[in-house]
Motif scaffolding. Structure first.
Motif, short mmCIF file in Angstrom:
data_model
loop_
_atom_site.label_atom_id
_atom_site.label_comp_id
_atom_site.label_asym_id
_atom_site.label_seq_id
_atom_site.Cartn_x
_atom_site.Cartn_y
_atom_site.Cartn_z
N PHE A 30 -24.18 18.69 28.66
CA PHE A 30 -23.60 18.16 27.45
C PHE A 30 -22.57 16.96 27.48
O PHE A 30 -21.74 16.90 28.51
CB PHE A 30 -23.16 19.86 26.92
CG PHE A 30 -21.96 20.42 27.99
CD1 PHE A 30 -20.86 20.01 27.86
CD2 PHE A 30 -22.56 21.16 28.56
CE1 PHE A 30 -19.78 20.20 29.00
CE2 PHE A 30 -21.69 21.83 29.56
CZ PHE A 30 -20.48 21.28 29.31
N GLN A 31 -22.05 16.85 26.56
CA GLN A 31 -21.00 15.49 26.19
C GLN A 31 -19.85 16.91 25.71
O GLN A 31 -20.01 17.65 25.18
CB GLN A 31 -21.05 14.73 25.41
CG GLN A 31 -22.28 13.50 26.26
CD GLN A 31 -23.59 14.07 25.97
OE1 GLN A 31 -24.16 14.28 24.87
NE2 GLN A 31 -24.09 13.68 27.22
N TYR A 32 -18.58 16.41 26.43
CA TYR A 32 -17.16 16.61 26.37
C TYR A 32 -16.28 16.01 25.70
O TYR A 32 -16.51 14.93 26.71
CB TYR A 32 -16.78 18.56 27.10
CG TYR A 32 -16.23 17.62 28.28
CD1 TYR A 32 -15.55 17.05 29.10
CD2 TYR A 32 -17.72 17.39 29.18
CE1 TYR A 32 -15.46 16.05 29.92
CE2 TYR A 32 -17.36 16.71 31.41
CZ TYR A 32 -16.47 16.16 31.55
OH TYR A 32 -15.76 16.01 32.63
N SER A 41 -12.82 13.34 28.94
CA SER A 41 -14.06 13.59 28.42
C SER A 41 -15.42 13.42 29.19
O SER A 41 -14.85 12.06 30.29
CB SER A 41 -13.85 12.08 26.97
OG SER A 41 -13.62 11.74 27.53
N THR A 43 -19.70 13.60 31.11
CA THR A 43 -21.10 14.31 30.57
C THR A 43 -21.14 15.21 31.73
O THR A 43 -20.71 15.04 33.34
CB THR A 43 -21.92 13.47 30.94
OG1 THR A 43 -21.40 12.37 29.94
CG2 THR A 43 -23.43 14.36 30.90
N THR A 159 -21.66 26.46 18.31
CA THR A 159 -21.26 25.98 16.69
C THR A 159 -23.24 25.90 16.34
O THR A 159 -23.01 26.00 14.74
CB THR A 159 -20.68 24.63 16.20
OG1 THR A 159 -21.27 23.52 16.70
CG2 THR A 159 -19.29 24.77 16.42
N THR A 174 -30.94 24.32 23.11
CA THR A 174 -29.59 23.06 22.59
C THR A 174 -28.26 24.26 22.12
O THR A 174 -28.70 25.58 21.72
CB THR A 174 -30.59 21.97 21.68
OG1 THR A 174 -30.60 23.23 20.48
CG2 THR A 174 -31.89 21.12 22.82
N SER A 176 -24.47 23.41 21.22
CA SER A 176 -23.43 22.65 20.99
C SER A 176 -21.77 23.79 20.07
O SER A 176 -21.96 25.06 20.53
CB SER A 176 -23.19 21.61 19.46
OG SER A 176 -23.37 22.43 18.07
N ALA A 178 -17.37 24.82 20.17
CA ALA A 178 -15.49 24.03 20.07
C ALA A 178 -15.05 25.32 21.24
O ALA A 178 -15.26 26.20 21.01
CB ALA A 178 -15.14 23.86 19.15
N SER A 190 -14.27 20.33 22.93
CA SER A 190 -15.40 19.68 22.15
C SER A 190 -16.94 19.43 22.58
O SER A 190 -16.67 18.90 23.88
CB SER A 190 -15.38 18.23 20.27
OG SER A 190 -16.01 17.77 21.39
N THR A 192 -21.08 18.63 22.84
CA THR A 192 -22.04 18.40 22.00
C THR A 192 -22.82 17.98 23.11
O THR A 192 -22.85 17.78 24.18
CB THR A 192 -21.91 17.13 21.08
OG1 THR A 192 -20.92 15.59 22.02
CG2 THR A 192 -20.50 17.23 20.09
N ASN A 193 -24.26 18.11 22.08
CA ASN A 193 -25.40 17.45 22.78
C ASN A 193 -25.79 18.21 23.74
O ASN A 193 -26.54 17.41 24.98
CB ASN A 193 -25.54 15.56 23.45
CG ASN A 193 -24.73 15.04 22.13
OD1 ASN A 193 -26.25 15.31 20.93
ND2 ASN A 193 -24.04 13.98 21.68
#
Length: 300
Positions: A30-32, A41, A43, A159, A174, A176, A178, A190, A192-193
Protein backbone atom coordinates in the motif's frame (compact mmCIF):
# COMPACT_ATOMS: atom_id res chain seq x y z
CA UNK A 1 13.73 -9.30 19.99
CA UNK A 2 10.22 -9.54 18.53
CA UNK A 3 9.95 -13.18 19.62
CA UNK A 4 6.39 -12.79 20.82
CA UNK A 5 4.66 -10.95 18.02
CA UNK A 6 1.92 -13.58 18.17
CA UNK A 7 0.48 -11.64 21.11
CA UNK A 8 -1.26 -9.43 18.58
CA UNK A 9 -3.52 -12.40 17.87
CA UNK A 10 -5.29 -11.43 21.09
CA UNK A 11 -7.02 -8.82 18.97
CA UNK A 12 -9.31 -11.51 17.61
CA UNK A 13 -10.11 -13.25 20.87
CA UNK A 14 -10.09 -17.02 20.62
CA UNK A 15 -8.73 -17.34 17.09
CA UNK A 16 -7.37 -20.81 17.71
CA UNK A 17 -10.73 -22.56 17.61
CA UNK A 18 -11.50 -25.60 15.48
CA UNK A 19 -11.59 -24.71 11.80
CA UNK A 20 -9.04 -21.89 11.86
CA UNK A 21 -6.90 -21.37 8.78
CA UNK A 22 -3.33 -20.13 8.72
CA UNK A 23 -1.96 -18.34 5.68
CA UNK A 24 1.82 -18.57 5.59
CA UNK A 25 2.73 -16.73 2.45
CA UNK A 26 1.64 -13.96 0.19
CA UNK A 27 2.11 -10.35 -0.75
CA UNK A 28 0.82 -7.05 0.56
CA UNK A 29 1.43 -3.47 -0.47
CA UNK A 30 0.00 0.00 0.00
CA UNK A 31 1.00 3.64 -0.31
CA UNK A 32 1.25 5.72 2.85
CA UNK A 33 1.57 9.46 3.39
CA UNK A 34 1.83 11.38 6.61
CA UNK A 35 -0.37 14.47 6.85
CA UNK A 36 0.43 17.33 7.38
CA UNK A 37 4.16 16.53 7.37
CA UNK A 38 5.33 15.43 3.95
CA UNK A 39 8.61 13.54 4.54
CA UNK A 40 6.87 10.49 6.01
CA UNK A 41 5.59 8.78 2.87
CA UNK A 42 6.33 5.85 0.61
CA UNK A 43 5.28 2.31 -0.27
CA UNK A 44 4.95 -0.57 2.16
CA UNK A 45 5.45 -3.73 0.11
CA UNK A 46 6.30 -7.26 1.24
CA UNK A 47 6.27 -10.64 -0.45
CA UNK A 48 6.90 -13.92 1.28
CA UNK A 49 5.86 -15.56 4.49
CA UNK A 50 6.01 -15.11 8.22
CA UNK A 51 4.54 -17.58 10.67
CA UNK A 52 2.52 -15.38 13.01
CA UNK A 53 2.51 -18.05 15.73
CA UNK A 54 6.28 -18.29 16.16
CA UNK A 55 8.01 -15.45 14.38
CA UNK A 56 11.63 -15.04 15.42
CA UNK A 57 12.78 -12.56 12.80
CA UNK A 58 16.35 -12.30 11.68
CA UNK A 59 16.23 -11.19 8.09
CA UNK A 60 12.62 -12.18 7.45
CA UNK A 61 9.86 -10.06 6.11
CA UNK A 62 6.56 -11.03 4.64
CA UNK A 63 2.92 -11.63 5.41
CA UNK A 64 1.19 -13.96 7.83
CA UNK A 65 -2.50 -14.23 8.54
CA UNK A 66 -5.14 -16.07 10.49
CA UNK A 67 -8.78 -16.69 9.69
CA UNK A 68 -11.03 -18.24 12.32
CA UNK A 69 -14.69 -18.93 12.75
CA UNK A 70 -16.52 -17.58 15.76
CA UNK A 71 -17.72 -20.73 17.43
CA UNK A 72 -21.42 -21.39 17.01
CA UNK A 73 -22.24 -18.28 14.96
CA UNK A 74 -20.79 -18.89 11.48
CA UNK A 75 -19.06 -15.50 11.61
CA UNK A 76 -15.37 -15.21 10.71
CA UNK A 77 -12.45 -13.04 11.74
CA UNK A 78 -9.29 -12.13 9.82
CA UNK A 79 -6.01 -10.95 11.30
CA UNK A 80 -3.24 -10.16 8.80
CA UNK A 81 0.25 -9.06 9.88
CA UNK A 82 2.88 -7.82 7.43
CA UNK A 83 6.49 -7.23 8.52
CA UNK A 84 8.96 -5.15 6.54
CA UNK A 85 12.61 -5.10 7.50
CA UNK A 86 14.16 -1.65 7.74
CA UNK A 87 17.65 -2.15 6.36
CA UNK A 88 18.82 1.45 6.51
CA UNK A 89 19.68 2.89 8.99
CA UNK A 90 19.13 -0.15 11.23
CA UNK A 91 17.57 -3.60 11.30
CA UNK A 92 14.31 -2.94 13.11
CA UNK A 93 10.92 -3.74 11.57
CA UNK A 94 7.83 -1.97 10.42
CA UNK A 95 4.68 -4.00 11.07
CA UNK A 96 1.26 -3.44 9.50
CA UNK A 97 -1.86 -5.11 10.82
CA UNK A 98 -5.42 -5.47 9.55
CA UNK A 99 -8.22 -6.98 11.64
CA UNK A 100 -11.66 -7.64 10.13
CA UNK A 101 -14.56 -9.03 12.11
CA UNK A 102 -17.30 -10.19 9.73
CA UNK A 103 -20.89 -10.84 10.75
CA UNK A 104 -20.88 -14.00 8.66
CA UNK A 105 -18.48 -15.89 6.39
CA UNK A 106 -15.81 -13.78 4.68
CA UNK A 107 -16.98 -13.80 1.07
CA UNK A 108 -16.12 -11.96 -2.14
CA UNK A 109 -17.46 -8.42 -2.40
CA UNK A 110 -17.20 -4.99 -0.85
CA UNK A 111 -17.43 -4.87 2.93
CA UNK A 112 -20.24 -2.53 4.04
CA UNK A 113 -19.30 0.20 6.50
CA UNK A 114 -15.69 -0.94 6.98
CA UNK A 115 -14.96 1.88 9.44
CA UNK A 116 -16.91 -0.01 12.11
CA UNK A 117 -15.65 -3.51 11.26
CA UNK A 118 -12.02 -3.15 10.10
CA UNK A 119 -9.17 -1.95 12.30
CA UNK A 120 -5.70 -1.04 11.01
CA UNK A 121 -2.45 -0.41 12.83
CA UNK A 122 1.10 0.46 11.83
CA UNK A 123 4.13 0.01 14.09
CA UNK A 124 7.12 2.02 12.89
CA UNK A 125 10.59 0.87 13.98
CA UNK A 126 9.43 -1.97 16.16
CA UNK A 127 12.41 -3.34 18.07
CA UNK A 128 11.11 -5.12 21.16
CA UNK A 129 8.06 -6.19 23.10
CA UNK A 130 7.41 -5.73 26.81
CA UNK A 131 4.39 -7.29 28.45
CA UNK A 132 3.55 -9.16 31.65
CA UNK A 133 3.76 -12.93 31.87
CA UNK A 134 -0.01 -13.24 32.30
CA UNK A 135 -2.35 -11.12 30.22
CA UNK A 136 -5.98 -10.38 31.12
CA UNK A 137 -8.70 -11.42 28.70
CA UNK A 138 -9.98 -7.85 28.45
CA UNK A 139 -7.11 -6.36 26.44
CA UNK A 140 -8.21 -4.25 23.50
CA UNK A 141 -6.19 -2.94 20.57
CA UNK A 142 -4.91 0.20 22.28
CA UNK A 143 -3.93 -1.73 25.40
CA UNK A 144 -2.04 -4.30 23.33
CA UNK A 145 -0.19 -1.62 21.39
CA UNK A 146 0.66 -0.02 24.72
CA UNK A 147 2.72 -3.10 25.57
CA UNK A 148 4.84 -2.86 22.45
CA UNK A 149 8.08 -0.93 22.08
CA UNK A 150 8.08 1.04 18.83
CA UNK A 151 9.34 4.42 17.72
CA UNK A 152 5.92 5.38 16.38
CA UNK A 153 2.50 3.75 16.59
CA UNK A 154 -0.47 4.49 14.39
CA UNK A 155 -3.96 3.08 14.74
CA UNK A 156 -7.13 3.67 12.75
CA UNK A 157 -9.87 2.23 10.62
CA UNK A 158 -10.33 1.12 7.04
CA UNK A 159 -12.27 3.42 4.78
CA UNK A 160 -12.72 0.61 2.25
CA UNK A 161 -12.25 -3.16 2.22
CA UNK A 162 -13.03 -5.43 -0.69
CA UNK A 163 -12.67 -9.21 -0.81
CA UNK A 164 -11.68 -10.18 -4.34
CA UNK A 165 -11.39 -13.94 -3.94
CA UNK A 166 -12.02 -16.35 -1.10
CA UNK A 167 -11.80 -20.10 -1.48
CA UNK A 168 -10.32 -22.98 0.51
CA UNK A 169 -6.73 -21.84 0.08
CA UNK A 170 -6.73 -18.29 -1.32
CA UNK A 171 -7.72 -14.88 -0.04
CA UNK A 172 -7.33 -11.66 -2.03
CA UNK A 173 -8.40 -8.28 -0.70
CA UNK A 174 -8.01 -4.54 -1.31
CA UNK A 175 -8.16 -1.81 1.32
CA UNK A 176 -7.58 1.82 2.24
CA UNK A 177 -7.73 3.69 5.52
CA UNK A 178 -6.60 6.46 7.84
CA UNK A 179 -4.48 6.09 10.98
CA UNK A 180 -3.71 8.49 13.83
CA UNK A 181 -0.35 8.80 15.56
CA UNK A 182 -0.93 7.66 19.15
CA UNK A 183 1.65 10.18 20.39
CA UNK A 184 0.40 13.10 18.32
CA UNK A 185 -3.25 13.16 17.32
CA UNK A 186 -2.60 15.95 14.80
CA UNK A 187 -0.60 13.53 12.65
CA UNK A 188 -2.62 11.32 10.32
CA UNK A 189 -1.28 8.64 7.99
CA UNK A 190 -3.36 7.90 4.92
CA UNK A 191 -3.26 4.38 3.48
CA UNK A 192 -4.23 4.00 -0.17
CA UNK A 193 -4.08 1.45 -2.99
CA UNK A 194 -3.80 -1.42 -0.52
CA UNK A 195 -3.77 -4.89 -2.01
CA UNK A 196 -2.98 -8.36 -0.69
CA UNK A 197 -2.84 -11.92 -1.97
CA UNK A 198 -2.51 -14.83 0.43
CA UNK A 199 -2.11 -18.54 -0.22
CA UNK A 200 -2.34 -20.90 2.69
CA UNK A 201 -2.79 -24.17 4.45
CA UNK A 202 -5.69 -25.27 6.60
CA UNK A 203 -4.92 -25.75 10.26
CA UNK A 204 -7.26 -27.59 12.60
CA UNK A 205 -5.97 -26.21 15.86
CA UNK A 206 -6.86 -26.80 19.47
CA UNK A 207 -8.75 -24.04 21.24
CA UNK A 208 -6.05 -23.59 23.89
CA UNK A 209 -2.53 -24.46 22.73
CA UNK A 210 -0.53 -26.01 25.59
CA UNK A 211 2.40 -23.62 25.27
CA UNK A 212 3.07 -20.24 23.67
CA UNK A 213 5.13 -19.53 21.75
CA UNK A 214 5.52 -22.71 19.77
CA UNK A 215 9.21 -23.47 19.88
CA UNK A 216 11.02 -24.14 16.66
CA UNK A 217 11.36 -27.91 16.74
CA UNK A 218 12.86 -28.46 13.26
CA UNK A 219 16.51 -28.23 12.33
CA UNK A 220 17.69 -28.33 8.72
CA UNK A 221 21.17 -29.34 7.61
CA UNK A 222 22.96 -28.28 5.58
CA UNK A 223 21.23 -24.98 5.00
CA UNK A 224 21.58 -23.76 2.26
CA UNK A 225 21.48 -27.20 0.58
CA UNK A 226 21.74 -28.88 -2.83
CA UNK A 227 19.96 -31.15 -3.48
CA UNK A 228 19.51 -33.22 -0.27
CA UNK A 229 18.32 -31.81 3.03
CA UNK A 230 18.38 -33.57 6.39
CA UNK A 231 15.38 -32.67 8.56
CA UNK A 232 15.42 -33.35 12.30
CA UNK A 233 12.10 -33.03 14.10
CA UNK A 234 12.04 -32.89 17.90
CA UNK A 235 8.65 -34.03 19.20
CA UNK A 236 7.76 -33.66 22.85
CA UNK A 237 4.65 -35.84 22.55
CA UNK A 238 3.78 -39.06 20.70
CA UNK A 239 1.64 -38.87 17.58
CA UNK A 240 1.50 -39.23 13.83
CA UNK A 241 4.20 -37.00 12.39
CA UNK A 242 4.39 -35.29 9.01
CA UNK A 243 6.81 -32.84 7.44
CA UNK A 244 5.12 -30.76 4.74
CA UNK A 245 7.13 -28.72 2.25
CA UNK A 246 5.80 -25.68 0.36
CA UNK A 247 7.37 -23.03 -1.80
CA UNK A 248 6.99 -19.32 -1.07
CA UNK A 249 3.91 -19.11 -3.29
CA UNK A 250 2.17 -21.52 -0.93
CA UNK A 251 2.25 -24.42 -3.41
CA UNK A 252 2.58 -27.88 -1.91
CA UNK A 253 5.80 -29.57 -2.96
CA UNK A 254 5.97 -32.77 -0.93
CA UNK A 255 4.83 -34.42 2.31
CA UNK A 256 7.15 -36.71 4.26
CA UNK A 257 4.90 -39.00 6.33
CA UNK A 258 6.89 -40.29 9.29
CA UNK A 259 3.96 -42.28 10.64
CA UNK A 260 3.19 -42.86 14.33
CA UNK A 261 6.20 -41.92 16.45
CA UNK A 262 6.99 -41.53 20.13
CA UNK A 263 8.61 -38.52 21.79
CA UNK A 264 12.18 -37.64 20.80
CA UNK A 265 14.19 -36.75 17.72
CA UNK A 266 13.10 -38.07 14.32
CA UNK A 267 15.13 -37.69 11.15
CA UNK A 268 14.03 -37.61 7.50
CA UNK A 269 15.83 -36.80 4.26
CA UNK A 270 14.32 -34.70 1.50
CA UNK A 271 15.58 -35.07 -2.08
CA UNK A 272 14.96 -31.79 -3.91
CA UNK A 273 16.23 -32.92 -7.30
CA UNK A 274 14.48 -31.28 -10.24
CA UNK A 275 13.18 -28.32 -8.23
CA UNK A 276 14.21 -24.72 -8.89
CA UNK A 277 16.50 -22.94 -6.46
CA UNK A 278 14.87 -20.76 -3.84
CA UNK A 279 13.38 -20.77 -0.36
CA UNK A 280 11.14 -23.59 0.83
CA UNK A 281 9.06 -23.73 4.02
CA UNK A 282 9.21 -26.99 6.01
CA UNK A 283 6.35 -27.30 8.50
CA UNK A 284 6.02 -30.03 11.14
CA UNK A 285 2.62 -31.48 11.99
CA UNK A 286 1.67 -33.85 14.82
CA UNK A 287 -1.76 -35.47 14.54
CA UNK A 288 -2.79 -32.78 12.04
CA UNK A 289 -1.74 -29.84 14.23
CA UNK A 290 1.05 -27.46 13.27
CA UNK A 291 3.90 -27.57 15.80
CA UNK A 292 6.75 -25.74 14.05
CA UNK A 293 8.27 -24.52 10.80
CA UNK A 294 11.62 -23.58 9.32
CA UNK A 295 12.95 -22.26 6.02
CA UNK A 296 15.47 -24.01 3.83
CA UNK A 297 17.30 -22.47 0.89
CA UNK A 298 17.93 -24.63 -2.17
CA UNK A 299 20.88 -23.36 -4.18
CA UNK A 300 21.56 -24.31 -7.79
Amino acid sequence: MLRYLFILALLVGKLWAQGAQVFYTGSLSFQYAQIPFGPFSGTFAVEGSIDTTQWVPELDEGLGGLIASTEGTGAEQLLALAAKRNINPDTTYHVFGLYYRAEGPIEAGAVPNPISTVQLFLLWHLDSLAFPAELPDSLDLLEILDLIQAERKFVGAATALGIGLRDESTLDFTFSGALVDLNNSFVIVSVTNGTSHMEGLELNAVAAPPTWPLSSCITLAPNPFNPDLLLTFESELPGRLELRIHDLLGRHVETLDLGPRGPGAHVARWHARGLPGGTYVVSAWRDGILVGSQRGILIK
